[in-house]
Design a protein around this motif. Structure first.
Motif, PDB file in Angstrom:
ATOM      1  N   HIS A  55      -1.893  -8.946   7.689  1.00  0.00           N
ATOM      2  CA  HIS A  55      -1.175  -8.203   6.851  1.00  0.00           C
ATOM      3  C   HIS A  55      -2.089  -8.307   5.488  1.00  0.00           C
ATOM      4  O   HIS A  55      -2.777  -9.303   5.098  1.00  0.00           O
ATOM      5  N   THR A  56      -2.331  -6.931   4.823  1.00  0.00           N
ATOM      6  CA  THR A  56      -3.025  -6.958   3.481  1.00  0.00           C
ATOM      7  C   THR A  56      -2.192  -6.999   2.316  1.00  0.00           C
ATOM      8  O   THR A  56      -1.242  -6.098   2.217  1.00  0.00           O
ATOM      9  N   ASP A  57      -2.665  -7.835   1.342  1.00  0.00           N
ATOM     10  CA  ASP A  57      -2.157  -7.862   0.021  1.00  0.00           C
ATOM     11  C   ASP A  57      -2.937  -7.016  -0.919  1.00  0.00           C
ATOM     12  O   ASP A  57      -4.277  -7.457  -0.995  1.00  0.00           O
ATOM     13  N   VAL A  58      -2.600  -6.654  -2.014  1.00  0.00           N
ATOM     14  CA  VAL A  58      -3.330  -6.146  -3.140  1.00  0.00           C
ATOM     15  C   VAL A  58      -2.978  -7.146  -4.184  1.00  0.00           C
ATOM     16  O   VAL A  58      -1.856  -7.235  -4.644  1.00  0.00           O
ATOM     17  N   VAL A  59      -4.104  -7.728  -4.815  1.00  0.00           N
ATOM     18  CA  VAL A  59      -3.625  -8.646  -5.842  1.00  0.00           C
ATOM     19  C   VAL A  59      -4.352  -8.172  -7.357  1.00  0.00           C
ATOM     20  O   VAL A  59      -5.432  -7.612  -7.453  1.00  0.00           O
ATOM     21  N   VAL A  60      -3.492  -8.263  -8.298  1.00  0.00           N
ATOM     22  CA  VAL A  60      -3.997  -7.752  -9.456  1.00  0.00           C
ATOM     23  C   VAL A  60      -3.764  -8.626 -10.696  1.00  0.00           C
ATOM     24  O   VAL A  60      -3.108  -9.852 -10.550  1.00  0.00           O
ATOM     25  N   PRO A  61      -4.306  -8.774 -11.811  1.00  0.00           N
ATOM     26  CA  PRO A  61      -4.135  -9.566 -12.960  1.00  0.00           C
ATOM     27  C   PRO A  61      -2.577  -9.504 -13.338  1.00  0.00           C
ATOM     28  O   PRO A  61      -1.928  -8.418 -13.388  1.00  0.00           O
ATOM     29  N   LEU A  62      -1.910 -10.646 -13.497  1.00  0.00           N
ATOM     30  CA  LEU A  62      -0.717 -10.612 -13.912  1.00  0.00           C
ATOM     31  C   LEU A  62      -0.304 -10.114 -15.142  1.00  0.00           C
ATOM     32  O   LEU A  62       0.724  -9.398 -15.324  1.00  0.00           O
ATOM     33  N   LYS A  63      -1.161 -10.497 -16.229  1.00  0.00           N
ATOM     34  CA  LYS A  63      -1.310  -9.855 -17.454  1.00  0.00           C
ATOM     35  C   LYS A  63      -2.425  -9.449 -17.920  1.00  0.00           C
ATOM     36  O   LYS A  63      -3.377 -10.215 -17.995  1.00  0.00           O
ATOM     37  N   ASN A  64      -2.450  -8.278 -18.534  1.00  0.00           N
ATOM     38  CA  ASN A  64      -3.697  -7.752 -19.414  1.00  0.00           C
ATOM     39  C   ASN A  64      -3.091  -6.698 -20.178  1.00  0.00           C
ATOM     40  O   ASN A  64      -1.774  -6.485 -20.490  1.00  0.00           O
ATOM     41  N   ALA A  65      -4.076  -6.294 -21.228  1.00  0.00           N
ATOM     42  CA  ALA A  65      -3.768  -5.164 -22.152  1.00  0.00           C
ATOM     43  C   ALA A  65      -3.075  -3.895 -21.594  1.00  0.00           C
ATOM     44  O   ALA A  65      -2.403  -3.263 -22.153  1.00  0.00           O
ATOM     45  N   ASP A  66      -3.285  -3.707 -20.108  1.00  0.00           N
ATOM     46  CA  ASP A  66      -2.625  -2.470 -19.420  1.00  0.00           C
ATOM     47  C   ASP A  66      -1.367  -2.894 -18.757  1.00  0.00           C
ATOM     48  O   ASP A  66      -0.634  -1.760 -18.838  1.00  0.00           O
ATOM     49  N   THR A 197      -1.389   0.284   5.977  1.00  0.00           N
ATOM     50  CA  THR A 197      -1.545   1.680   5.238  1.00  0.00           C
ATOM     51  C   THR A 197      -1.102   1.586   3.825  1.00  0.00           C
ATOM     52  O   THR A 197      -1.973   2.272   3.302  1.00  0.00           O
ATOM     53  N   TRP A 198      -0.142   0.852   3.433  1.00  0.00           N
ATOM     54  CA  TRP A 198       0.248   0.867   2.118  1.00  0.00           C
ATOM     55  C   TRP A 198      -1.112   0.353   1.032  1.00  0.00           C
ATOM     56  O   TRP A 198      -1.297   0.816   0.420  1.00  0.00           O
ATOM     57  N   ALA A 199      -1.411  -0.696   1.620  1.00  0.00           N
ATOM     58  CA  ALA A 199      -2.732  -1.452   1.074  1.00  0.00           C
ATOM     59  C   ALA A 199      -3.796  -0.374   0.964  1.00  0.00           C
ATOM     60  O   ALA A 199      -4.674  -0.230   0.013  1.00  0.00           O
ATOM     61  N   ASN A 200      -4.287   0.049   2.172  1.00  0.00           N
ATOM     62  CA  ASN A 200      -5.182   1.028   2.129  1.00  0.00           C
ATOM     63  C   ASN A 200      -5.152   2.364   1.185  1.00  0.00           C
ATOM     64  O   ASN A 200      -6.049   2.773   0.447  1.00  0.00           O
ATOM     65  N   ASN A 201      -3.917   2.746   1.295  1.00  0.00           N
ATOM     66  CA  ASN A 201      -3.612   4.023  -0.029  1.00  0.00           C
ATOM     67  C   ASN A 201      -3.777   3.291  -1.356  1.00  0.00           C
ATOM     68  O   ASN A 201      -4.022   4.236  -1.970  1.00  0.00           O
ATOM     69  N   ALA A 202      -3.332   2.081  -1.514  1.00  0.00           N
ATOM     70  CA  ALA A 202      -3.505   1.519  -2.960  1.00  0.00           C
ATOM     71  C   ALA A 202      -4.838   1.620  -3.364  1.00  0.00           C
ATOM     72  O   ALA A 202      -5.345   1.933  -4.649  1.00  0.00           O
ATOM     73  N   LEU A 203      -5.843   1.299  -2.271  1.00  0.00           N
ATOM     74  CA  LEU A 203      -7.289   1.296  -2.652  1.00  0.00           C
ATOM     75  C   LEU A 203      -7.871   2.776  -2.948  1.00  0.00           C
ATOM     76  O   LEU A 203      -8.421   3.288  -3.705  1.00  0.00           O
ATOM     77  N   TRP A 213      -7.419   6.565   7.653  1.00  0.00           N
ATOM     78  CA  TRP A 213      -6.031   6.079   7.635  1.00  0.00           C
ATOM     79  C   TRP A 213      -6.427   4.967   8.651  1.00  0.00           C
ATOM     80  O   TRP A 213      -7.078   4.764   9.741  1.00  0.00           O
ATOM     81  N   THR A 214      -5.434   3.815   8.586  1.00  0.00           N
ATOM     82  CA  THR A 214      -5.321   2.719   9.451  1.00  0.00           C
ATOM     83  C   THR A 214      -4.126   2.112   9.268  1.00  0.00           C
ATOM     84  O   THR A 214      -3.162   1.854   8.097  1.00  0.00           O
ATOM     85  N   PRO A 215      -3.527   1.600  10.454  1.00  0.00           N
ATOM     86  CA  PRO A 215      -2.268   0.598  10.239  1.00  0.00           C
ATOM     87  C   PRO A 215      -2.636  -0.991  10.447  1.00  0.00           C
ATOM     88  O   PRO A 215      -1.880  -1.954  10.345  1.00  0.00           O
ATOM     89  N   MET A 216      -4.185  -1.227  10.238  1.00  0.00           N
ATOM     90  CA  MET A 216      -4.469  -2.568  10.635  1.00  0.00           C
ATOM     91  C   MET A 216      -5.186  -3.006   9.529  1.00  0.00           C
ATOM     92  O   MET A 216      -5.738  -2.325   8.596  1.00  0.00           O
ATOM     93  N   ASP A 217      -5.373  -4.293   9.258  1.00  0.00           N
ATOM     94  CA  ASP A 217      -6.108  -4.969   8.290  1.00  0.00           C
ATOM     95  C   ASP A 217      -7.943  -4.933   8.471  1.00  0.00           C
ATOM     96  O   ASP A 217      -8.474  -4.737   7.306  1.00  0.00           O
TER      97      ASP A 217
END
Length: 224
Positions: A55-66, A197-203, A213-217
């Motif tokens: 399973h793929t996670d997308v990791v982002v800064p917890l806090k920034n100016a945005d 697929t959700w993580a791939n679409n996030a990219l 398209w992909t259902p795999m990590d």
């Protein structure tokens, strides 16, 4: 009897044909890359993609100016609140699988069937991290401010919200650790729209390399 056998044979043939076409699509479309967009803006924001091998996670800064995700992904929703966290990981997936399958050995047929056929609802798994280190299962990606704004919009739009516009925390004891929580999400998991697929679409949403398209990590991580 012959009629029953004929119908049964056609059903089995149809199932086999579907599986074959699906696998061809999985491996064929996963191998096709979409290129990262060209930009001259500074890539000042660091995100990560993280996998547990499935399973793929997308990791982002917890806090920034945005964006300050802690306004909605609250420390009080995890078992052990640690406000020194610098990152938050988002993973979208089948709600029944997230909450009812602590380990693969405990996977029930009913959960798997509902997930594969889109009969279950979905959830977002959010996890706080202090830091991450790059390795085979964790890849760092630098993006621009404009790209991050698009990623923020994509992630926010994946959450269900209450009447006041706030993310809906799922009260459960099915946490994976001390620093994670679950939230109600939009869409339904199925064979054609998985967690990866959700993580791939996030990219794609933030203009980065991805699979067509992909259902795999693994095909995602091969791009990095």
């Amino acid at each position: 009897m012959k009629k029953i056998l004929k119908v049964t044979f056609r059903i089995l043939l149809g199932i086999i044909a579907f599986i074959a076409i699906y696998l061809i699509a999985v491996f064929g479309l996963s191998a096709i890359s979409t290129s990262a967009e060209t930009t001259t803006d500074n890539k000042d924001i660091t995100i990560y993609i993280l996998t547990n091998g499935v399973h793929t996670d997308v990791v982002v800064p917890l806090k920034n100016a945005d964006m300050d995700w802690s306004h909605e992904i609250k420390f009080e929703n995890v078992i052990k609140s640690d406000t020194t966290a610098k990152l938050v990981a988002f993973g979208w997936g089948d709600k029944g699988f997230y909450l009812n399958t602590p380990t693969w050995s405990q996977l029930k047929f009913s959960v798997a069937f509902k997930a594969a056929t889109g009969l279950s609802t979905s959830a977002i798994h959010a996890t706080f991290y202090k830091n991450l280190r790059e390795d085979a299962s964790c890849k760092k990606i630098n993006i621009t401010k404009a790209q991050y704004h698009r990623l923020i919009a994509y992630i926010r739009n994946s959450f269900q919200a209450d009447s006041a516009g706030h993310f809906i925390n799922i009260k459960t004891n099915a946490n994976y650790g001390d620093t994670d929580a679950f939230y109600e999400a939009k869409r339904r998991y199925n064979l054609f729209y998985t967690c990866n697929t959700w993580a791939n679409n996030a990219l794609k949403a933030c203009g980065q390399k991805a699979c067509l398209w992909t259902p795999m990590d693994k095909p995602i991580f091969k791009k990095y």
